[in-house]
Design a protein around this motif. Structure first.
Motif, PDB file in Angstrom:
ATOM      1  N   VAL A 120      40.251  33.725  44.407  1.00 30.57           N
ATOM      2  CA  VAL A 120      40.806  34.622  43.393  1.00 30.57           C
ATOM      3  C   VAL A 120      42.147  34.086  42.916  1.00 30.57           C
ATOM      4  CG1 VAL A 120      39.652  36.629  44.441  1.00 30.57           C
ATOM      5  CG2 VAL A 120      42.032  36.159  45.016  1.00 30.57           C
ATOM      6  N   GLY A 121      42.458  34.348  41.617  1.00 32.83           N
ATOM      7  CA  GLY A 121      43.741  33.951  41.057  1.00 32.83           C
ATOM      8  C   GLY A 121      44.866  34.794  41.648  1.00 32.83           C
ATOM      9  N   GLY A 122      46.105  34.325  41.448  1.00 28.95           N
ATOM     10  CA  GLY A 122      47.268  34.971  42.053  1.00 28.95           C
ATOM     11  C   GLY A 122      47.469  36.426  41.639  1.00 28.95           C
TER      12      GLY A 122
ATOM     13  N   TYR B 149      39.826  42.198  44.191  1.00 33.37           N
ATOM     14  CA  TYR B 149      38.724  41.425  44.772  1.00 33.37           C
ATOM     15  C   TYR B 149      39.242  40.413  45.780  1.00 33.37           C
ATOM     16  CZ  TYR B 149      35.816  43.474  41.163  1.00 33.37           C
ATOM     17  OH  TYR B 149      35.156  44.368  40.376  1.00 33.37           O
ATOM     18  N   ASP B 150      38.391  40.129  46.750  1.00 32.74           N
ATOM     19  CA  ASP B 150      38.705  39.136  47.782  1.00 32.74           C
ATOM     20  C   ASP B 150      37.509  38.208  47.935  1.00 32.74           C
ATOM     21  OD1 ASP B 150      41.267  40.163  48.778  1.00 32.74           O
ATOM     22  OD2 ASP B 150      40.070  41.917  49.377  1.00 32.74           O
ATOM     23  N   PRO B 151      37.753  37.001  48.466  1.00 36.75           N
ATOM     24  CA  PRO B 151      36.619  36.136  48.791  1.00 36.75           C
ATOM     25  C   PRO B 151      35.620  36.892  49.667  1.00 36.75           C
ATOM     26  CG  PRO B 151      38.662  34.907  48.968  1.00 36.75           C
ATOM     27  CD  PRO B 151      39.044  36.342  48.725  1.00 36.75           C
TER      28      PRO B 151
ATOM     29  N   PRO C 167      36.991  36.191  34.161  1.00 36.78           N
ATOM     30  CA  PRO C 167      38.077  37.176  34.184  1.00 36.78           C
ATOM     31  C   PRO C 167      37.706  38.350  35.092  1.00 36.78           C
ATOM     32  CG  PRO C 167      37.564  36.544  31.923  1.00 36.78           C
ATOM     33  CD  PRO C 167      36.500  35.950  32.791  1.00 36.78           C
ATOM     34  N   VAL C 168      38.690  38.867  35.779  1.00 43.16           N
ATOM     35  CA  VAL C 168      38.428  39.905  36.769  1.00 43.16           C
ATOM     36  C   VAL C 168      37.793  41.147  36.144  1.00 43.16           C
ATOM     37  CG1 VAL C 168      40.779  40.862  36.634  1.00 43.16           C
ATOM     38  CG2 VAL C 168      39.460  41.100  38.754  1.00 43.16           C
TER      39      VAL C 168
ATOM     40  N   GLU D 188      45.177  32.889  36.738  1.00 39.89           N
ATOM     41  CA  GLU D 188      45.890  34.024  37.332  1.00 39.89           C
ATOM     42  C   GLU D 188      45.036  35.304  37.485  1.00 39.89           C
ATOM     43  OE1 GLU D 188      48.765  33.666  38.575  1.00 39.89           O
ATOM     44  OE2 GLU D 188      49.601  35.705  38.749  1.00 39.89           O
ATOM     45  N   ASP D 189      44.312  35.646  36.410  1.00 36.97           N
ATOM     46  CA  ASP D 189      43.572  36.911  36.419  1.00 36.97           C
ATOM     47  C   ASP D 189      42.062  36.664  36.500  1.00 36.97           C
ATOM     48  OD1 ASP D 189      43.312  35.658  34.017  1.00 36.97           O
ATOM     49  OD2 ASP D 189      43.437  37.488  32.796  1.00 36.97           O
ATOM     50  N   GLU D 190      41.687  35.588  37.168  1.00 38.99           N
ATOM     51  CA  GLU D 190      40.262  35.225  37.218  1.00 38.99           C
ATOM     52  C   GLU D 190      39.762  35.105  38.660  1.00 38.99           C
ATOM     53  OE1 GLU D 190      39.560  32.691  33.119  1.00 38.99           O
ATOM     54  OE2 GLU D 190      39.976  31.573  34.960  1.00 38.99           O
TER      55      GLU D 190
END
Ligand SMILES: [Zn+2]
Ligand SMILES: [Zn+2]
Length: 342
Positions: free
Chosen positions: A67-69, A74-76, A127-128, A24-26
Protein backbone atom coordinates in the motif's frame (compact mmCIF):
# COMPACT_ATOMS: atom_id res chain seq x y z
CA UNK A 1 6.13 -9.48 -13.71
CA UNK A 2 4.41 -11.55 -16.39
CA UNK A 3 1.60 -10.01 -18.44
CA UNK A 4 -0.55 -11.03 -21.40
CA UNK A 5 0.13 -8.10 -23.71
CA UNK A 6 -1.61 -7.14 -26.95
CA UNK A 7 1.37 -6.30 -29.14
CA UNK A 8 -0.64 -5.74 -32.33
CA UNK A 9 -3.86 -6.70 -34.02
CA UNK A 10 -4.66 -10.35 -33.23
CA UNK A 11 -1.40 -10.83 -31.37
CA UNK A 12 -1.14 -11.67 -27.68
CA UNK A 13 2.24 -12.32 -26.11
CA UNK A 14 3.13 -13.24 -22.57
CA UNK A 15 5.84 -10.70 -21.82
CA UNK A 16 7.76 -9.30 -18.88
CA UNK A 17 6.77 -5.75 -17.90
CA UNK A 18 7.91 -3.72 -14.89
CA UNK A 19 5.87 -4.50 -11.77
CA UNK A 20 3.78 -1.38 -11.02
CA UNK A 21 4.63 0.31 -7.71
CA UNK A 22 1.75 1.93 -5.78
CA UNK A 23 1.69 5.74 -5.51
CA UNK A 24 0.72 7.56 -2.29
CA UNK A 25 -3.01 6.79 -2.52
CA UNK A 26 -2.77 3.48 -4.36
CA UNK A 27 -2.67 -0.24 -3.69
CA UNK A 28 -0.58 -2.89 -5.38
CA UNK A 29 -2.78 -5.92 -5.91
CA UNK A 30 -1.76 -9.44 -6.91
CA UNK A 31 -4.39 -10.41 -9.47
CA UNK A 32 -5.95 -13.78 -8.69
CA UNK A 33 -8.79 -13.91 -11.23
CA UNK A 34 -9.72 -11.77 -14.24
CA UNK A 35 -12.70 -12.41 -16.51
CA UNK A 36 -12.41 -12.05 -20.29
CA UNK A 37 -14.93 -9.59 -21.74
CA UNK A 38 -16.14 -8.88 -25.27
CA UNK A 39 -14.33 -5.53 -24.98
CA UNK A 40 -11.02 -7.40 -24.60
CA UNK A 41 -11.91 -9.31 -27.75
CA UNK A 42 -12.68 -6.04 -29.61
CA UNK A 43 -9.25 -4.72 -28.59
CA UNK A 44 -7.57 -7.93 -29.73
CA UNK A 45 -9.33 -7.72 -33.10
CA UNK A 46 -8.43 -4.06 -33.51
CA UNK A 47 -12.11 -3.02 -33.44
CA UNK A 48 -11.39 -0.43 -30.73
CA UNK A 49 -8.69 2.18 -31.03
CA UNK A 50 -5.86 0.79 -28.96
CA UNK A 51 -2.27 1.92 -28.62
CA UNK A 52 -0.29 -1.30 -28.75
CA UNK A 53 1.39 -2.67 -26.77
CA UNK A 54 -1.21 -2.72 -23.99
CA UNK A 55 -2.35 -5.10 -21.30
CA UNK A 56 -6.13 -5.63 -21.31
CA UNK A 57 -8.22 -7.14 -18.50
CA UNK A 58 -10.72 -5.11 -16.46
CA UNK A 59 -12.83 -7.67 -14.54
CA UNK A 60 -10.53 -8.64 -11.71
CA UNK A 61 -10.09 -9.42 -8.05
CA UNK A 62 -7.04 -10.15 -5.96
CA UNK A 63 -4.99 -9.71 -2.82
CA UNK A 64 -3.43 -6.45 -1.65
CA UNK A 65 0.35 -6.94 -1.45
CA UNK A 66 1.58 -3.36 -0.85
CA UNK A 67 0.00 0.00 0.00
CA UNK A 68 1.07 3.60 -0.66
CA UNK A 69 2.08 5.87 2.22
CA UNK A 70 -1.27 7.66 2.36
CA UNK A 71 -3.43 4.52 2.52
CA UNK A 72 -5.05 3.79 5.89
CA UNK A 73 -8.00 1.53 5.20
CA UNK A 74 -6.15 -1.37 3.57
CA UNK A 75 -3.25 -3.60 4.53
CA UNK A 76 -1.32 -6.31 2.71
CA UNK A 77 -3.36 -9.51 2.78
CA UNK A 78 -6.73 -7.78 2.25
CA UNK A 79 -8.94 -9.36 -0.39
CA UNK A 80 -10.53 -6.95 -2.88
CA UNK A 81 -12.54 -6.61 -6.09
CA UNK A 82 -11.21 -4.02 -8.54
CA UNK A 83 -13.26 -1.34 -10.30
CA UNK A 84 -11.20 -0.46 -13.38
CA UNK A 85 -12.91 2.88 -14.14
CA UNK A 86 -11.19 5.94 -12.69
CA UNK A 87 -13.32 9.07 -13.17
CA UNK A 88 -11.86 12.58 -12.93
CA UNK A 89 -14.40 13.73 -10.28
CA UNK A 90 -14.19 17.23 -11.78
CA UNK A 91 -16.32 17.26 -14.92
CA UNK A 92 -20.06 17.89 -15.07
CA UNK A 93 -21.16 14.22 -15.49
CA UNK A 94 -18.91 13.23 -12.55
CA UNK A 95 -20.48 15.96 -10.40
CA UNK A 96 -23.92 14.69 -11.39
CA UNK A 97 -23.04 11.24 -10.00
CA UNK A 98 -22.71 9.77 -13.49
CA UNK A 99 -19.03 8.95 -13.29
CA UNK A 100 -19.38 6.37 -16.08
CA UNK A 101 -19.92 9.29 -18.47
CA UNK A 102 -16.81 11.13 -17.24
CA UNK A 103 -15.27 13.33 -19.93
CA UNK A 104 -11.77 12.38 -18.82
CA UNK A 105 -12.15 8.74 -17.85
CA UNK A 106 -9.16 6.51 -17.21
CA UNK A 107 -9.60 2.75 -17.40
CA UNK A 108 -7.35 0.05 -16.09
CA UNK A 109 -7.31 -2.31 -19.05
CA UNK A 110 -10.71 -1.22 -20.43
CA UNK A 111 -11.90 1.20 -23.11
CA UNK A 112 -11.71 4.90 -22.14
CA UNK A 113 -10.06 8.24 -22.93
CA UNK A 114 -6.94 7.10 -21.07
CA UNK A 115 -6.04 3.43 -20.84
CA UNK A 116 -3.48 2.08 -18.40
CA UNK A 117 -2.25 -1.51 -18.21
CA UNK A 118 -4.91 -3.92 -17.04
CA UNK A 119 -5.28 -7.09 -15.04
CA UNK A 120 -4.13 -9.85 -17.38
CA UNK A 121 -0.96 -9.37 -15.36
CA UNK A 122 0.48 -10.71 -12.14
CA UNK A 123 0.05 -7.30 -10.44
CA UNK A 124 -1.87 -4.05 -10.92
CA UNK A 125 -1.75 -0.75 -9.09
CA UNK A 126 -5.07 0.82 -8.30
CA UNK A 127 -6.36 3.97 -6.52
CA UNK A 128 -7.64 3.09 -3.09
CA UNK A 129 -11.11 4.39 -3.98
CA UNK A 130 -11.40 1.82 -6.78
CA UNK A 131 -11.55 -1.33 -4.68
CA UNK A 132 -14.19 -2.93 -2.50
CA UNK A 133 -13.37 -5.45 0.23
CA UNK A 134 -14.77 -8.92 -0.55
CA UNK A 135 -14.39 -10.66 2.84
CA UNK A 136 -14.14 -14.41 2.26
CA UNK A 137 -15.88 -14.37 -1.14
CA UNK A 138 -13.94 -16.50 -3.62
CA UNK A 139 -11.90 -14.51 -6.15
CA UNK A 140 -13.55 -16.03 -9.20
CA UNK A 141 -16.96 -14.80 -8.05
CA UNK A 142 -15.52 -11.42 -7.05
CA UNK A 143 -14.18 -11.00 -10.61
CA UNK A 144 -17.83 -10.66 -11.70
CA UNK A 145 -18.22 -7.41 -9.73
CA UNK A 146 -17.31 -5.24 -12.74
CA UNK A 147 -19.68 -6.84 -15.30
CA UNK A 148 -22.41 -7.07 -12.64
CA UNK A 149 -21.92 -3.36 -11.83
CA UNK A 150 -22.51 -2.64 -15.55
CA UNK A 151 -25.68 -4.78 -15.47
CA UNK A 152 -26.95 -2.95 -12.36
CA UNK A 153 -26.31 0.39 -14.10
CA UNK A 154 -28.39 -0.91 -17.03
CA UNK A 155 -31.36 -1.92 -14.90
CA UNK A 156 -31.19 1.43 -13.09
CA UNK A 157 -31.31 3.15 -16.48
CA UNK A 158 -34.57 1.38 -17.47
CA UNK A 159 -36.04 1.85 -13.97
CA UNK A 160 -37.06 -1.81 -13.63
CA UNK A 161 -39.83 -2.25 -11.07
CA UNK A 162 -41.15 -5.43 -9.43
CA UNK A 163 -43.20 -7.72 -11.62
CA UNK A 164 -42.34 -6.10 -14.94
CA UNK A 165 -42.13 -8.30 -18.02
CA UNK A 166 -38.67 -8.51 -19.55
CA UNK A 167 -37.12 -9.91 -22.72
CA UNK A 168 -33.35 -10.41 -22.96
CA UNK A 169 -32.04 -10.65 -26.52
CA UNK A 170 -28.79 -12.63 -26.50
CA UNK A 171 -27.74 -15.16 -23.85
CA UNK A 172 -23.97 -14.90 -23.84
CA UNK A 173 -22.20 -14.50 -20.50
CA UNK A 174 -23.62 -10.97 -20.07
CA UNK A 175 -27.16 -11.93 -21.12
CA UNK A 176 -27.11 -14.75 -18.57
CA UNK A 177 -25.74 -12.47 -15.84
CA UNK A 178 -28.58 -10.05 -16.67
CA UNK A 179 -31.11 -12.89 -16.35
CA UNK A 180 -29.80 -13.69 -12.87
CA UNK A 181 -29.83 -10.02 -11.87
CA UNK A 182 -33.38 -9.58 -13.21
CA UNK A 183 -34.49 -12.55 -11.18
CA UNK A 184 -32.82 -11.17 -8.05
CA UNK A 185 -34.31 -7.71 -8.74
CA UNK A 186 -37.92 -8.84 -8.81
CA UNK A 187 -38.64 -8.97 -12.54
CA UNK A 188 -41.84 -10.71 -13.62
CA UNK A 189 -41.62 -13.18 -16.49
CA UNK A 190 -38.22 -13.26 -18.19
CA UNK A 191 -38.04 -14.36 -21.83
CA UNK A 192 -34.71 -14.97 -23.54
CA UNK A 193 -34.16 -14.88 -27.30
CA UNK A 194 -31.05 -16.79 -28.35
CA UNK A 195 -30.23 -18.88 -31.43
CA UNK A 196 -27.62 -21.14 -29.76
CA UNK A 197 -29.26 -24.18 -28.10
CA UNK A 198 -26.61 -24.55 -25.36
CA UNK A 199 -27.18 -20.92 -24.35
CA UNK A 200 -30.95 -21.29 -24.31
CA UNK A 201 -30.70 -24.16 -21.85
CA UNK A 202 -28.20 -22.19 -19.76
CA UNK A 203 -30.71 -19.30 -19.71
CA UNK A 204 -33.46 -21.59 -18.40
CA UNK A 205 -31.18 -23.03 -15.75
CA UNK A 206 -30.16 -19.58 -14.42
CA UNK A 207 -33.73 -18.29 -14.12
CA UNK A 208 -35.32 -17.43 -17.47
CA UNK A 209 -38.96 -18.52 -17.73
CA UNK A 210 -38.87 -19.02 -21.50
CA UNK A 211 -36.00 -19.37 -23.96
CA UNK A 212 -36.86 -18.92 -27.63
CA UNK A 213 -34.91 -19.55 -30.82
CA UNK A 214 -35.49 -16.41 -32.93
CA UNK A 215 -34.53 -18.30 -36.09
CA UNK A 216 -37.27 -20.88 -35.52
CA UNK A 217 -40.26 -18.86 -34.27
CA UNK A 218 -41.91 -15.52 -34.94
CA UNK A 219 -40.44 -13.78 -31.93
CA UNK A 220 -43.00 -10.98 -31.63
CA UNK A 221 -45.98 -13.29 -31.90
CA UNK A 222 -44.56 -15.92 -29.56
CA UNK A 223 -43.52 -13.40 -26.93
CA UNK A 224 -46.98 -11.78 -27.07
CA UNK A 225 -48.65 -15.19 -26.67
CA UNK A 226 -46.42 -16.16 -23.75
CA UNK A 227 -46.26 -12.97 -21.69
CA UNK A 228 -48.32 -10.20 -23.32
CA UNK A 229 -46.93 -6.66 -23.28
CA UNK A 230 -43.18 -6.35 -22.71
CA UNK A 231 -42.10 -3.59 -20.32
CA UNK A 232 -38.34 -3.90 -20.75
CA UNK A 233 -36.35 -5.36 -23.68
CA UNK A 234 -32.62 -5.69 -23.16
CA UNK A 235 -30.34 -6.06 -26.17
CA UNK A 236 -27.17 -7.88 -25.13
CA UNK A 237 -25.68 -8.57 -28.56
CA UNK A 238 -24.63 -5.22 -30.04
CA UNK A 239 -26.11 -5.42 -33.54
CA UNK A 240 -28.53 -3.00 -35.23
CA UNK A 241 -30.89 -5.87 -36.21
CA UNK A 242 -31.22 -7.15 -32.66
CA UNK A 243 -31.67 -3.61 -31.29
CA UNK A 244 -34.57 -3.10 -33.72
CA UNK A 245 -35.91 -6.53 -32.81
CA UNK A 246 -35.75 -5.81 -29.07
CA UNK A 247 -37.50 -2.46 -29.55
CA UNK A 248 -40.22 -4.07 -31.68
CA UNK A 249 -41.15 -6.32 -28.75
CA UNK A 250 -41.93 -3.57 -26.24
CA UNK A 251 -45.46 -2.37 -25.55
CA UNK A 252 -46.72 1.10 -24.56
CA UNK A 253 -44.45 2.60 -21.92
CA UNK A 254 -41.80 0.04 -22.81
CA UNK A 255 -38.07 0.64 -22.54
CA UNK A 256 -35.39 -0.85 -24.78
CA UNK A 257 -31.94 -1.04 -23.25
CA UNK A 258 -28.94 -0.98 -25.60
CA UNK A 259 -26.48 -3.06 -23.57
CA UNK A 260 -24.42 -4.82 -26.25
CA UNK A 261 -21.68 -2.70 -27.84
CA UNK A 262 -22.85 -1.74 -31.37
CA UNK A 263 -20.44 -0.83 -34.18
CA UNK A 264 -19.66 2.90 -34.03
CA UNK A 265 -21.12 3.59 -37.47
CA UNK A 266 -24.30 1.49 -37.14
CA UNK A 267 -27.75 3.04 -37.51
CA UNK A 268 -31.22 1.69 -36.72
CA UNK A 269 -34.72 2.47 -37.93
CA UNK A 270 -37.01 3.90 -35.34
CA UNK A 271 -40.62 5.08 -35.55
CA UNK A 272 -40.75 8.47 -33.85
CA UNK A 273 -44.53 8.12 -33.74
CA UNK A 274 -44.18 5.04 -31.49
CA UNK A 275 -41.75 6.94 -29.32
CA UNK A 276 -44.28 9.77 -29.09
CA UNK A 277 -47.61 7.97 -28.91
CA UNK A 278 -46.46 4.94 -26.93
CA UNK A 279 -43.79 6.68 -24.88
CA UNK A 280 -41.53 3.84 -25.92
CA UNK A 281 -37.98 4.66 -24.94
CA UNK A 282 -34.61 3.57 -26.27
CA UNK A 283 -32.09 3.84 -23.46
CA UNK A 284 -28.35 3.36 -23.43
CA UNK A 285 -26.13 2.10 -20.64
CA UNK A 286 -22.38 2.45 -20.55
CA UNK A 287 -20.01 0.86 -18.09
CA UNK A 288 -20.53 1.32 -14.35
CA UNK A 289 -20.29 3.85 -11.54
CA UNK A 290 -18.58 3.60 -8.14
CA UNK A 291 -22.10 3.18 -6.74
CA UNK A 292 -23.19 0.30 -8.97
CA UNK A 293 -19.81 -1.41 -8.42
CA UNK A 294 -20.29 -1.30 -4.65
CA UNK A 295 -23.83 -2.69 -5.01
CA UNK A 296 -22.53 -5.48 -7.26
CA UNK A 297 -20.00 -6.53 -4.62
CA UNK A 298 -22.75 -6.49 -1.97
CA UNK A 299 -24.96 -8.74 -4.10
CA UNK A 300 -22.11 -11.18 -4.76
CA UNK A 301 -21.07 -11.28 -1.10
CA UNK A 302 -24.66 -12.07 -0.18
CA UNK A 303 -24.92 -14.94 -2.65
CA UNK A 304 -27.65 -13.38 -4.79
CA UNK A 305 -26.23 -14.74 -8.06
CA UNK A 306 -24.72 -18.05 -9.13
CA UNK A 307 -21.73 -16.97 -11.20
CA UNK A 308 -20.19 -20.48 -11.09
CA UNK A 309 -22.87 -21.50 -13.58
CA UNK A 310 -21.46 -19.01 -16.11
CA UNK A 311 -17.77 -19.99 -16.10
CA UNK A 312 -16.99 -22.63 -18.73
CA UNK A 313 -13.26 -22.14 -19.42
CA UNK A 314 -10.26 -21.28 -17.25
CA UNK A 315 -6.73 -20.36 -18.30
CA UNK A 316 -3.34 -19.06 -17.22
CA UNK A 317 -1.96 -15.97 -19.03
CA UNK A 318 -0.84 -18.14 -21.96
CA UNK A 319 -4.47 -19.14 -22.53
CA UNK A 320 -5.81 -15.65 -23.30
CA UNK A 321 -5.46 -16.10 -27.06
CA UNK A 322 -7.28 -19.43 -26.87
CA UNK A 323 -10.05 -17.69 -24.90
CA UNK A 324 -10.44 -15.11 -27.70
CA UNK A 325 -10.62 -17.89 -30.30
CA UNK A 326 -13.35 -19.64 -28.33
CA UNK A 327 -15.32 -16.39 -28.03
CA UNK A 328 -15.10 -15.83 -31.78
CA UNK A 329 -16.38 -19.38 -32.34
CA UNK A 330 -19.23 -18.90 -29.77
CA UNK A 331 -17.78 -21.76 -27.73
CA UNK A 332 -18.70 -21.90 -24.05
CA UNK A 333 -19.62 -18.91 -21.88
CA UNK A 334 -17.46 -16.91 -19.48
CA UNK A 335 -13.68 -17.33 -19.74
CA UNK A 336 -11.61 -16.74 -16.61
CA UNK A 337 -7.85 -16.05 -16.52
CA UNK A 338 -5.65 -16.69 -13.46
CA UNK A 339 -2.50 -14.58 -14.07
CA UNK A 340 -0.52 -16.15 -11.22
CA UNK A 341 -1.29 -19.71 -12.22
CA UNK A 342 0.90 -21.63 -14.67
ZN1 LIG B 1 -16.17 -5.72 -19.73
ZN1 LIG C 1 -15.17 13.32 -14.85
Amino acid sequence: MRTATLTGERTVEVTERPTPEPAEDELQVEVVACGVCATDLHMYRGGLTVDYPMVPGHESAGEVVAVGGGVERYDPGDRVAINPSIPCHECRPCKAGRENLCRDLTSIGGAATHVVDGAFAEYVRIPVGNVEPIGDLDYRTAAFAEPLGCCINGLDRVRLTSGETVVVVGAGAIGLLLVQLLRASGAGPIVVSEPVEERRSAALSVGADHALDPTAVDLRETVADLVGDVDVAIEAVGLPQTIEQAHSLTGPGGRTLVFGVPPEDATVELSPFDVFYGEREVVGTYSLTPGTFARAVTMLRNGRLDTDALVTDEFGLEGLERAFEQMEATEGLKKMVYPNRE
